[in-house]
Design a protein around this motif. Sequence first.
Motif, PDB file in Angstrom:
ATOM      1  N   GLU A   1      38.541  27.063  40.074  1.00  0.00           N
ATOM      2  CA  GLU A   1      39.568  27.400  39.109  1.00  0.00           C
ATOM      3  C   GLU A   1      40.079  28.789  39.471  1.00  0.00           C
ATOM      4  OE1 GLU A   1      40.069  28.157  34.319  1.00  0.00           O
ATOM      5  OE2 GLU A   1      38.211  27.271  35.073  1.00  0.00           O
TER       6      GLU A   1
ATOM      7  N   GLU B   1      42.869  31.927  38.682  1.00  0.00           N
ATOM      8  CA  GLU B   1      43.855  32.574  37.830  1.00  0.00           C
ATOM      9  C   GLU B   1      44.874  33.237  38.751  1.00  0.00           C
ATOM     10  OE1 GLU B   1      43.360  36.272  35.014  1.00  0.00           O
ATOM     11  OE2 GLU B   1      42.544  34.449  34.077  1.00  0.00           O
TER      12      GLU B   1
ATOM     13  N   VAL C   1      38.044  32.151  38.910  1.00  0.00           N
ATOM     14  CA  VAL C   1      37.466  32.313  37.578  1.00  0.00           C
ATOM     15  C   VAL C   1      36.482  31.192  37.236  1.00  0.00           C
ATOM     16  CG1 VAL C   1      39.371  33.697  36.683  1.00  0.00           C
ATOM     17  CG2 VAL C   1      39.461  31.200  36.474  1.00  0.00           C
TER      18      VAL C   1
ATOM     19  N   GLY D   1      45.446  36.217  43.449  1.00  0.00           N
ATOM     20  CA  GLY D   1      44.651  35.240  42.717  1.00  0.00           C
ATOM     21  C   GLY D   1      43.209  35.661  42.592  1.00  0.00           C
ATOM     22  N   ASP D   2      42.560  35.191  41.533  1.00  0.00           N
ATOM     23  CA  ASP D   2      41.133  35.435  41.304  1.00  0.00           C
ATOM     24  C   ASP D   2      40.450  34.121  41.001  1.00  0.00           C
ATOM     25  OD1 ASP D   2      40.907  38.309  41.475  1.00  0.00           O
ATOM     26  OD2 ASP D   2      41.992  38.406  39.568  1.00  0.00           O
TER      27      ASP D   2
ATOM     28  N   HIS E   1      48.042  35.678  39.480  1.00  0.00           N
ATOM     29  CA  HIS E   1      48.596  36.917  38.929  1.00  0.00           C
ATOM     30  C   HIS E   1      49.975  37.192  39.520  1.00  0.00           C
ATOM     31  CE1 HIS E   1      44.737  37.683  37.047  1.00  0.00           C
ATOM     32  NE2 HIS E   1      44.151  37.486  38.229  1.00  0.00           N
TER      33      HIS E   1
ATOM     34  N   ALA F   1      47.049  26.674  41.424  1.00  0.00           N
ATOM     35  CA  ALA F   1      45.838  26.300  40.682  1.00  0.00           C
ATOM     36  C   ALA F   1      45.419  24.863  41.008  1.00  0.00           C
ATOM     37  CB  ALA F   1      46.070  26.471  39.184  1.00  0.00           C
TER      38      ALA F   1
END
Length: 145
Positions: A56, A58, A87, A84-85, A60, A46
């Motif tokens: 940013e 997120e 966001v 990862g995503d 997982h 992050a």
Amino acid sequence: MRIRPAALIIENNHVLFLRYDYPGGSKFALPGGNVDAGETFPVTIARECEEELGIEVEVHDLLFTGQVHATDDFSACVHVVFEGDIVGGIPQLHPGETTADDLVWVPVDKISELHIYPAMNDAILDFVHTGKKGQYVGTLKQIWL
């Protein structure tokens, strides 16, 4: 031995990579970086994504891990890749925070053609096509340009 956590970010069937240009050609790396003291792998990912790309992320599940053996010029490294995503934000390269030359969204069907650092092409494609998570993929080949 270094440990480099990174995120596999897929949007619209494209994977986000940082591109590094060398005299022998380009190589590509997933966003991530070196762990600072006291950080967990998701926190490192992050932070690196915020610093280098202004996004940013997120983080997982663990997707796969593999290792690159030491050479005369480079230390050994364990690569730990998480799903990862994005966001928040739109990825933009922050040159003061990275040595990368650009960020690129690569179509999944072109992954096998890339010189990825390290050579985790098969592991990425395995996840994309089967959804397998949490694999130890063993020794990753490293093609230094």
